[in-house]
Motif scaffolding. Sequence first.
Motif, PDB file in Angstrom:
ATOM      1  N   GLU A  42      88.685  36.555 -50.321  1.00  0.00           N
ATOM      2  CA  GLU A  42      87.932  35.875 -49.266  1.00  0.00           C
ATOM      3  C   GLU A  42      87.802  36.756 -48.027  1.00  0.00           C
ATOM      4  N   GLU A  43      88.853  37.492 -47.693  1.00  0.00           N
ATOM      5  CA  GLU A  43      88.779  38.426 -46.561  1.00  0.00           C
ATOM      6  C   GLU A  43      87.740  39.516 -46.817  1.00  0.00           C
ATOM      7  N   VAL A  44      87.730  40.048 -48.032  1.00  0.00           N
ATOM      8  CA  VAL A  44      86.757  41.083 -48.379  1.00  0.00           C
ATOM      9  C   VAL A  44      85.338  40.553 -48.201  1.00  0.00           C
ATOM     10  N   LEU A  45      85.080  39.366 -48.750  1.00  0.00           N
ATOM     11  CA  LEU A  45      83.720  38.829 -48.730  1.00  0.00           C
ATOM     12  C   LEU A  45      83.299  38.350 -47.346  1.00  0.00           C
ATOM     13  N   GLU A  46      84.254  37.928 -46.541  1.00  0.00           N
ATOM     14  CA  GLU A  46      83.933  37.541 -45.169  1.00  0.00           C
ATOM     15  C   GLU A  46      83.512  38.767 -44.364  1.00  0.00           C
ATOM     16  N   LYS A  47      84.241  39.848 -44.544  1.00  0.00           N
ATOM     17  CA  LYS A  47      83.983  41.078 -43.795  1.00  0.00           C
ATOM     18  C   LYS A  47      82.791  41.848 -44.357  1.00  0.00           C
ATOM     19  N   GLU A  48      82.667  41.830 -45.690  1.00  0.00           N
ATOM     20  CA  GLU A  48      81.629  42.623 -46.356  1.00  0.00           C
ATOM     21  C   GLU A  48      80.997  41.808 -47.487  1.00  0.00           C
ATOM     22  N   PRO A  49      80.066  40.912 -47.154  1.00  0.00           N
ATOM     23  CA  PRO A  49      79.476  40.030 -48.165  1.00  0.00           C
ATOM     24  C   PRO A  49      78.723  40.759 -49.272  1.00  0.00           C
ATOM     25  N   GLY A  50      78.446  42.021 -49.087  1.00  0.00           N
ATOM     26  CA  GLY A  50      77.776  42.803 -50.114  1.00  0.00           C
ATOM     27  C   GLY A  50      78.724  43.448 -51.113  1.00  0.00           C
ATOM     28  N   TYR A  51      80.018  43.176 -51.002  1.00  0.00           N
ATOM     29  CA  TYR A  51      80.992  43.749 -51.929  1.00  0.00           C
ATOM     30  C   TYR A  51      80.976  42.910 -53.207  1.00  0.00           C
ATOM     31  N   VAL A  52      80.028  43.211 -54.065  1.00  0.00           N
ATOM     32  CA  VAL A  52      79.653  42.360 -55.193  1.00  0.00           C
ATOM     33  C   VAL A  52      80.800  42.091 -56.165  1.00  0.00           C
ATOM     34  N   GLY A  53      81.638  43.076 -56.434  1.00  0.00           N
ATOM     35  CA  GLY A  53      82.690  42.909 -57.430  1.00  0.00           C
ATOM     36  C   GLY A  53      83.675  41.791 -57.137  1.00  0.00           C
ATOM     37  N   SER A  54      83.870  41.487 -55.882  1.00  0.00           N
ATOM     38  CA  SER A  54      84.846  40.450 -55.527  1.00  0.00           C
ATOM     39  C   SER A  54      84.364  39.043 -55.873  1.00  0.00           C
ATOM     40  N   TYR A  55      83.073  38.840 -55.951  1.00  0.00           N
ATOM     41  CA  TYR A  55      82.567  37.503 -56.280  1.00  0.00           C
ATOM     42  C   TYR A  55      83.002  37.071 -57.674  1.00  0.00           C
ATOM     43  N   GLU A  84      70.215  41.517 -54.124  1.00  0.00           N
ATOM     44  CA  GLU A  84      69.854  42.284 -52.930  1.00  0.00           C
ATOM     45  C   GLU A  84      70.276  43.749 -53.049  1.00  0.00           C
ATOM     46  N   ALA A  85      71.417  43.993 -53.699  1.00  0.00           N
ATOM     47  CA  ALA A  85      71.922  45.357 -53.858  1.00  0.00           C
ATOM     48  C   ALA A  85      71.317  46.058 -55.076  1.00  0.00           C
ATOM     49  N   ARG A  86      70.503  45.322 -55.814  1.00  0.00           N
ATOM     50  CA  ARG A  86      69.880  45.842 -57.051  1.00  0.00           C
ATOM     51  C   ARG A  86      70.933  46.309 -58.057  1.00  0.00           C
ATOM     52  N   GLU A  87      71.990  45.517 -58.152  1.00  0.00           N
ATOM     53  CA  GLU A  87      73.058  45.799 -59.110  1.00  0.00           C
ATOM     54  C   GLU A  87      72.882  44.861 -60.301  1.00  0.00           C
ATOM     55  N   LYS A  88      72.055  45.293 -61.231  1.00  0.00           N
ATOM     56  CA  LYS A  88      71.666  44.456 -62.358  1.00  0.00           C
ATOM     57  C   LYS A  88      72.855  44.086 -63.253  1.00  0.00           C
ATOM     58  N   HIS A  89      73.728  45.053 -63.524  1.00  0.00           N
ATOM     59  CA  HIS A  89      74.875  44.763 -64.380  1.00  0.00           C
ATOM     60  C   HIS A  89      75.769  43.687 -63.748  1.00  0.00           C
ATOM     61  N   ALA A  90      76.063  43.840 -62.474  1.00  0.00           N
ATOM     62  CA  ALA A  90      76.895  42.844 -61.782  1.00  0.00           C
ATOM     63  C   ALA A  90      76.195  41.483 -61.768  1.00  0.00           C
ATOM     64  N   TYR A  91      74.889  41.499 -61.533  1.00  0.00           N
ATOM     65  CA  TYR A  91      74.137  40.242 -61.544  1.00  0.00           C
ATOM     66  C   TYR A  91      74.279  39.554 -62.898  1.00  0.00           C
ATOM     67  N   ASN A  92      74.113  40.318 -63.978  1.00  0.00           N
ATOM     68  CA  ASN A  92      74.199  39.735 -65.319  1.00  0.00           C
ATOM     69  C   ASN A  92      75.586  39.172 -65.604  1.00  0.00           C
TER      70      ASN A  92
END
Length: 103
Positions: A42-55, A84-92
């Motif tokens: 939650e700290e990671v995503l609050e500070k850096e919402p674009g850090y896709v792996g944490s979701y 938004e980050a165009r990270e297709k693998h993470a999106y999938n």
Amino acid sequence: MDRIAKLKTFLESSPDDSFLKHALALEYIKLDDDATARRLFEEVLEKEPGYVGSYYHLGKLLERAGEQTLAAGIYEKGMEAAREAREKHAYNELQAAYEDLMY
């Protein structure tokens, strides 16, 4: 020195490093300390919402805790961030986790 101690030492020098916090959260999951891992994700995503792996990892953690509604919301936010980050693998991966949860 164990991995958690090493990561904590690195975080003392770089307390806002999302990679280090994410890695530390994964170590806490290995120890079945989901509460600490959740706080770190939650700290990671609050500070850096674009850090896709944490979701993905936060969503799975919430699922294990029986918090399906929160997990679904995290997956949705993660899919948006991945798009938004165009990270297709993470999106999938996030979409698959979301669909497994919802259907």
